[in-house]
Design a protein around this motif. Structure first.
Motif, PDB file in Angstrom:
ATOM      1  N   ALA A 159      39.310  43.820  38.849  1.00 12.82           N
ATOM      2  CA  ALA A 159      38.009  44.491  38.874  1.00 12.82           C
ATOM      3  C   ALA A 159      36.983  43.550  38.269  1.00 12.82           C
ATOM      4  O   ALA A 159      37.281  42.811  37.319  1.00 12.82           O
ATOM      5  CB  ALA A 159      38.049  45.800  38.094  1.00 12.82           C
ATOM      6  N   SER A 227      44.114  52.868  38.610  1.00 18.67           N
ATOM      7  CA  SER A 227      43.427  51.702  39.183  1.00 18.67           C
ATOM      8  C   SER A 227      43.586  51.660  40.696  1.00 18.67           C
ATOM      9  O   SER A 227      42.620  51.409  41.428  1.00 18.67           O
ATOM     10  CB  SER A 227      43.973  50.415  38.560  1.00 18.67           C
ATOM     11  N   ARG A 230      41.497  54.158  42.831  1.00 23.02           N
ATOM     12  CA  ARG A 230      40.077  53.850  43.050  1.00 23.02           C
ATOM     13  C   ARG A 230      39.838  53.097  44.359  1.00 23.02           C
ATOM     14  O   ARG A 230      38.698  52.966  44.799  1.00 23.02           O
ATOM     15  CB  ARG A 230      39.529  53.057  41.859  1.00 23.02           C
ATOM     16  N   THR A 248      40.057  44.500  48.748  1.00 24.46           N
ATOM     17  CA  THR A 248      38.939  44.466  47.821  1.00 24.46           C
ATOM     18  C   THR A 248      37.923  45.526  48.225  1.00 24.46           C
ATOM     19  O   THR A 248      37.397  45.493  49.345  1.00 24.46           O
ATOM     20  CB  THR A 248      38.254  43.086  47.804  1.00 24.46           C
ATOM     21  N   GLU A 253      36.891  46.549  42.973  1.00 24.85           N
ATOM     22  CA  GLU A 253      38.298  46.812  42.668  1.00 24.85           C
ATOM     23  C   GLU A 253      39.155  46.062  43.686  1.00 24.85           C
ATOM     24  O   GLU A 253      38.818  46.002  44.881  1.00 24.85           O
ATOM     25  CB  GLU A 253      38.609  48.297  42.769  1.00 24.85           C
TER      26      GLU A 253
END
Length: 261
Positions: A159, A227, A230, A248, A253
């Motif tokens: 990130a 994570s 997201r 990506t 993220e």
């Protein structure tokens, strides 16, 4: 999840200075080795053999540059062939810290691969690179992995321009698989299983709202799961490079995955 950060170094593209003359042996070796993605199997230094992490790889391009992964960090270098030998110089690499076993392998691989004249020996789909002192790198030719139907094991998350590798024990329970027929992605996020729509188009993957199981795991696994979640319910760019997939999202993220072997 490993908290140490990744700082990307510039991978300098360096031209190959070709030697004059008609070294047909060198030309043959170049054609056998160049343009192939080589999976690193092991590195032997001072009589001790270390098995390679899944990421470790080498590709020597026809333009005389080499790229690959040391087992944790990506690298680029200049490559030159002469008389059944190859030498990689001017190496540049990223600066990511991984778990100790990966870093130990990486140090041995990098030291053996670069700044040495290596004897090249090919046999079938195998390649062996050997230093003057007898240290050697064993590699195997690999085909490109397809996006669909491949079990993509997540190896790192990132990130805001930084990334961290997942501990090896987490990687066995963190993966995604894309199914073209159903248009879905399924997998496991470290703790819970996930299922969502996945639309692939023009270098992008739109992941739908995720449906997950509802188990509770230890803190590190749940952090990894949050994570990864997201990336869902949005569109991410994807890059497929042989056996590596990188996703990506628009907000920065990212997830890096390798094809299960």
């Amino acid at each position: 999840m490993d908290k140490q950060r990744l700082t990307l170094a510039v991978l300098t593209v360096l031209p190959l200075v070709m030697a004059c003359g008609s070294d047909t042996g060198s030309a043959s070796v170049t054609s056998e080795v160049s343009g192939v993605h080589w999976k690193v199997d092991s590195v032997t230094v001072d009589g001790t053999t270390r098995r390679a992490p899944a990421d470790a790889a080498l590709r020597i391009r026809e333009d005389g540059t080499a790229v690959g992964n040391y087992g944790c960090n990506e690298f680029g270098a200049k490559a030159a062939f002469t008389d059944h030998r190859v030498e990689l110089t001017n190496a540049r690499q990223t600066l990511m810290a991984c778990e100790p076993a990966r870093m130990a392998f990486e140090r041995n691989f990098a030291a053996t691969l670069t700044d040495h004249s290596l004897t090249v020996e090919t046999k079938g789909d195998g390649l062996t690179l050997t230093t003057h002192d007898g240290d050697r790198i064993r590699l195997t030719k690999e085909k490109d992995a397809p996006l669909y139907g491949t079990k993509w094991t997540i190896t790192a998350l990132g990130a805001d321009g930084t990334a961290a590798s997942l501990p090896q024990k987490q990687q066995t329970s963190t993966y995604l698989t894309f199914d073209k027929k159903s248009g879905n992605v399924t997998g496991r996020l470290g703790c819970n299983h996930v299922n969502a729509k996945a639309t692939v188009r023009d270098g992008h993957i739109t992941l739908g709202a995720p449906s997950t199981t509802r188990m509770m795991c230890d803190t590190s696994l749940m952090h990894t799961e949050r994570s990864l979640l997201r990336l869902f319910d949005g569109t991410a760019t994807y890059r497929l490079d042989h056996q590596t997939l990188t996703l990506t999202s628009a907000n920065g993220e990212s997830a890096k995955a390798v094809a299960e072997r």
